[in-house]
Write a protein that holds these residues in place. Structure first.
Motif, short mmCIF file in Angstrom:
data_model
loop_
_atom_site.label_atom_id
_atom_site.label_comp_id
_atom_site.label_asym_id
_atom_site.label_seq_id
_atom_site.Cartn_x
_atom_site.Cartn_y
_atom_site.Cartn_z
N VAL A 3 6.89 14.00 8.08
CA VAL A 3 7.24 12.77 7.37
C VAL A 3 6.36 12.57 6.13
O VAL A 3 6.86 12.27 5.04
CB VAL A 3 7.11 11.55 8.30
CG1 VAL A 3 7.48 10.27 7.58
CG2 VAL A 3 7.97 11.74 9.55
N ILE A 4 5.06 12.73 6.29
CA ILE A 4 4.10 12.53 5.20
C ILE A 4 3.10 13.68 5.22
O ILE A 4 2.94 14.34 6.24
CB ILE A 4 3.35 11.19 5.33
CG1 ILE A 4 2.62 11.11 6.68
CG2 ILE A 4 4.28 10.00 5.14
CD1 ILE A 4 1.75 9.88 6.84
N GLY A 37 3.22 16.10 -2.13
CA GLY A 37 2.13 15.56 -2.94
C GLY A 37 2.43 14.22 -3.59
O GLY A 37 1.51 13.45 -3.88
N ASP A 38 3.72 13.93 -3.80
CA ASP A 38 4.07 12.66 -4.44
C ASP A 38 3.67 11.46 -3.58
O ASP A 38 3.41 10.37 -4.11
CB ASP A 38 5.57 12.60 -4.73
CG ASP A 38 5.96 13.45 -5.93
OD1 ASP A 38 5.04 13.90 -6.64
OD2 ASP A 38 7.17 13.65 -6.15
N TYR A 39 3.61 11.63 -2.27
CA TYR A 39 3.16 10.53 -1.41
C TYR A 39 1.72 10.14 -1.76
O TYR A 39 1.37 8.96 -1.77
CB TYR A 39 3.24 10.94 0.06
CG TYR A 39 4.63 10.92 0.65
CD1 TYR A 39 5.09 9.82 1.37
CD2 TYR A 39 5.49 12.00 0.50
CE1 TYR A 39 6.36 9.80 1.92
CE2 TYR A 39 6.76 12.00 1.05
CZ TYR A 39 7.19 10.89 1.75
OH TYR A 39 8.45 10.87 2.29
N PHE A 42 -2.10 6.26 -4.71
CA PHE A 42 -3.16 5.87 -5.63
C PHE A 42 -2.63 5.17 -6.88
O PHE A 42 -3.31 4.29 -7.42
CB PHE A 42 -4.03 7.08 -5.97
CG PHE A 42 -4.89 7.52 -4.81
CD1 PHE A 42 -5.93 6.72 -4.37
CD2 PHE A 42 -4.62 8.69 -4.14
CE1 PHE A 42 -6.71 7.10 -3.28
CE2 PHE A 42 -5.39 9.09 -3.05
CZ PHE A 42 -6.43 8.28 -2.62
N LEU A 43 -1.43 5.53 -7.32
CA LEU A 43 -0.83 4.81 -8.45
C LEU A 43 -0.58 3.35 -8.09
O LEU A 43 -0.67 2.46 -8.94
CB LEU A 43 0.49 5.47 -8.86
CG LEU A 43 0.39 6.74 -9.71
CD1 LEU A 43 1.75 7.41 -9.81
CD2 LEU A 43 -0.15 6.40 -11.09
N ASN A 44 -0.28 3.10 -6.82
CA ASN A 44 0.02 1.74 -6.36
C ASN A 44 -1.07 1.20 -5.44
O ASN A 44 -0.82 0.32 -4.63
CB ASN A 44 1.37 1.75 -5.61
CG ASN A 44 2.50 2.14 -6.52
OD1 ASN A 44 2.90 1.38 -7.40
ND2 ASN A 44 3.05 3.33 -6.31
N PHE A 45 -2.28 1.74 -5.59
CA PHE A 45 -3.36 1.40 -4.68
C PHE A 45 -3.62 -0.10 -4.62
O PHE A 45 -3.80 -0.68 -3.54
CB PHE A 45 -4.64 2.13 -5.10
CG PHE A 45 -5.77 2.00 -4.12
CD1 PHE A 45 -5.83 2.78 -2.99
CD2 PHE A 45 -6.80 1.07 -4.34
CE1 PHE A 45 -6.86 2.66 -2.08
CE2 PHE A 45 -7.83 0.94 -3.44
CZ PHE A 45 -7.86 1.73 -2.30
N ALA A 46 -3.64 -0.75 -5.77
CA ALA A 46 -3.95 -2.19 -5.80
C ALA A 46 -2.91 -3.00 -5.03
O ALA A 46 -3.26 -3.92 -4.28
CB ALA A 46 -4.04 -2.68 -7.25
N THR A 47 -1.63 -2.66 -5.20
CA THR A 47 -0.59 -3.43 -4.52
C THR A 47 -0.50 -3.10 -3.03
O THR A 47 -0.08 -3.93 -2.23
CB THR A 47 0.78 -3.19 -5.17
OG1 THR A 47 1.08 -1.79 -5.15
CG2 THR A 47 0.79 -3.68 -6.60
N LEU A 48 -0.90 -1.88 -2.66
CA LEU A 48 -0.83 -1.47 -1.26
C LEU A 48 -2.01 -1.95 -0.44
O LEU A 48 -1.92 -2.01 0.79
CB LEU A 48 -0.73 0.06 -1.17
CG LEU A 48 0.57 0.69 -1.68
CD1 LEU A 48 0.43 2.21 -1.72
CD2 LEU A 48 1.75 0.28 -0.81
N THR A 49 -3.11 -2.30 -1.08
CA THR A 49 -4.33 -2.64 -0.34
C THR A 49 -4.81 -4.07 -0.58
O THR A 49 -5.89 -4.44 -0.15
CB THR A 49 -5.46 -1.67 -0.71
OG1 THR A 49 -5.71 -1.73 -2.13
CG2 THR A 49 -5.09 -0.24 -0.33
N VAL A 70 -3.69 16.93 -8.96
CA VAL A 70 -3.22 18.19 -9.54
C VAL A 70 -2.23 18.84 -8.57
O VAL A 70 -2.57 19.09 -7.40
CB VAL A 70 -4.39 19.16 -9.80
CG1 VAL A 70 -3.88 20.42 -10.49
CG2 VAL A 70 -5.46 18.49 -10.66
N ASP A 71 -1.04 19.14 -9.06
CA ASP A 71 -0.07 19.87 -8.25
C ASP A 71 -0.47 21.34 -8.26
O ASP A 71 -0.33 22.02 -9.28
CB ASP A 71 1.34 19.69 -8.82
CG ASP A 71 2.40 20.41 -7.99
OD1 ASP A 71 2.03 21.03 -6.97
OD2 ASP A 71 3.58 20.34 -8.36
#
Length: 262
Positions: free
Chosen positions: A20-21, A57-59, A64-71, A101-102
């Motif tokens: 899943v992740i 890797g996109d997960y 981290f791109l949405n870290f502020a809204t998720l935490t 980095v991919d």
């Protein structure tokens, strides 16, 4: 100093989560194990991370791109605009600089490390570890030990309850590296590496199948360039559902030995 973290494997022994992740996103409490690993380094003042992404890797990028809204608590005004939001910052913001980095979905650990070379090489010395193991390790002592012996690489030797790359030692020198043998009671490879940048020219390349724990570490051992930092305290990787539940139970009970931050 930069910290490189292996986050790209497929976690085939932990399919309950990795289907899943990506395994580094498996939660301990309400945060991924990757966050816990980064907190260990950050507790010692190391906040510059290079994440070697691959499988799903996109997960990790999106977390981290949405870290502020998720935490944090957020307020979203749907009537005005579904993108209008207020973040009620709590205590969860971190002083981290994160480079994602991919490194390829099918690349092995040696190739992944090679593919982030440009981010790690300029400082001359860098740390690296796996995205599935936590410890109450003293990172500054580990780095000081590495700089004192002057060899190419240091790995952290541990006594985990399982198999994870056995080491044959002579003093602090690793004489032989044997990947995942039947456990015989010796120190095992627990990750938490420190490398000199010379590792890139001497031991690594871009071959997709290059596994750090095989030819590169074995050659370093034969060359006398691989040393062990003995960590006699807590270390635990998360490779199975049992270990996932073990770490979560410790966290929920407030008895997580790796929680060295306040």
């Amino acid at each position: 100093m930069k910290i490189a973290i292996f986050c790209g494997g497929k976690g085939t022994r932990f399919r309950e989560v990795s289907d899943v992740i990506p395994k580094p996103m498996a939660p301990i409490g309400n945060r991924p194990i990757l966050w816990h690993i980064m907190k260990i380094y950050s507790a010692h003042g190391f906040n510059d991370f290079v994440l070697m992404l691959g499988y799903k890797g996109d997960y990790i990028r999106n977390f981290f791109l949405n870290f502020a809204t998720l935490t944090n608590d957020i307020t979203i005004d749907l009537e005005r605009n579904d993108s209008a939001r207020v973040i009620h910052h709590g205590s969860s913001m971190e002083p981290w600089r994160i480079t994602c980095v991919d490194t390829g979905e099918d690349a092995m650990t040696g190739a992944r490390l090679w593919r982030v070379r440009k981010y790690l090489e300029p400082e001359g010395v860098f740390c690296a570890t796996y995205g599935d193991g936590v410890a109450n390790i003293d990172i500054p002592k580990l780095i000081a030990f590495h700089k004192a012996h002057g060899k190419t690489a240091t790995l952290t030797g541990v006594f985990p309850p399982g198999r994870f790359g056995e080491l044959t030692l002579q003093g602090d020198r690793v004489m032989k590296f044997n990947e995942k043998p039947e456990f015989s009671g010796n120190h095992l490879n627990g990750g938490y590496f420190v490398f000199n940048a010379s590792i890139f020219d001497r031991y690594l390349n871009d071959q997709e199948s290059l596994i750090l724990e095989r030819e590169p570490l074995q050659r370093m051992a034969l060359d006398g360039e691989l040393m062990i930092y003995r960590h006699e305290e807590y270390w635990q990787h998360m490779d199975t559902l049992y270990e996932f539940e073990l770490l979560n139970n410790l966290w929920k009970a407030g008895k997580a030995p790796w929680k060295i931050w306040k």
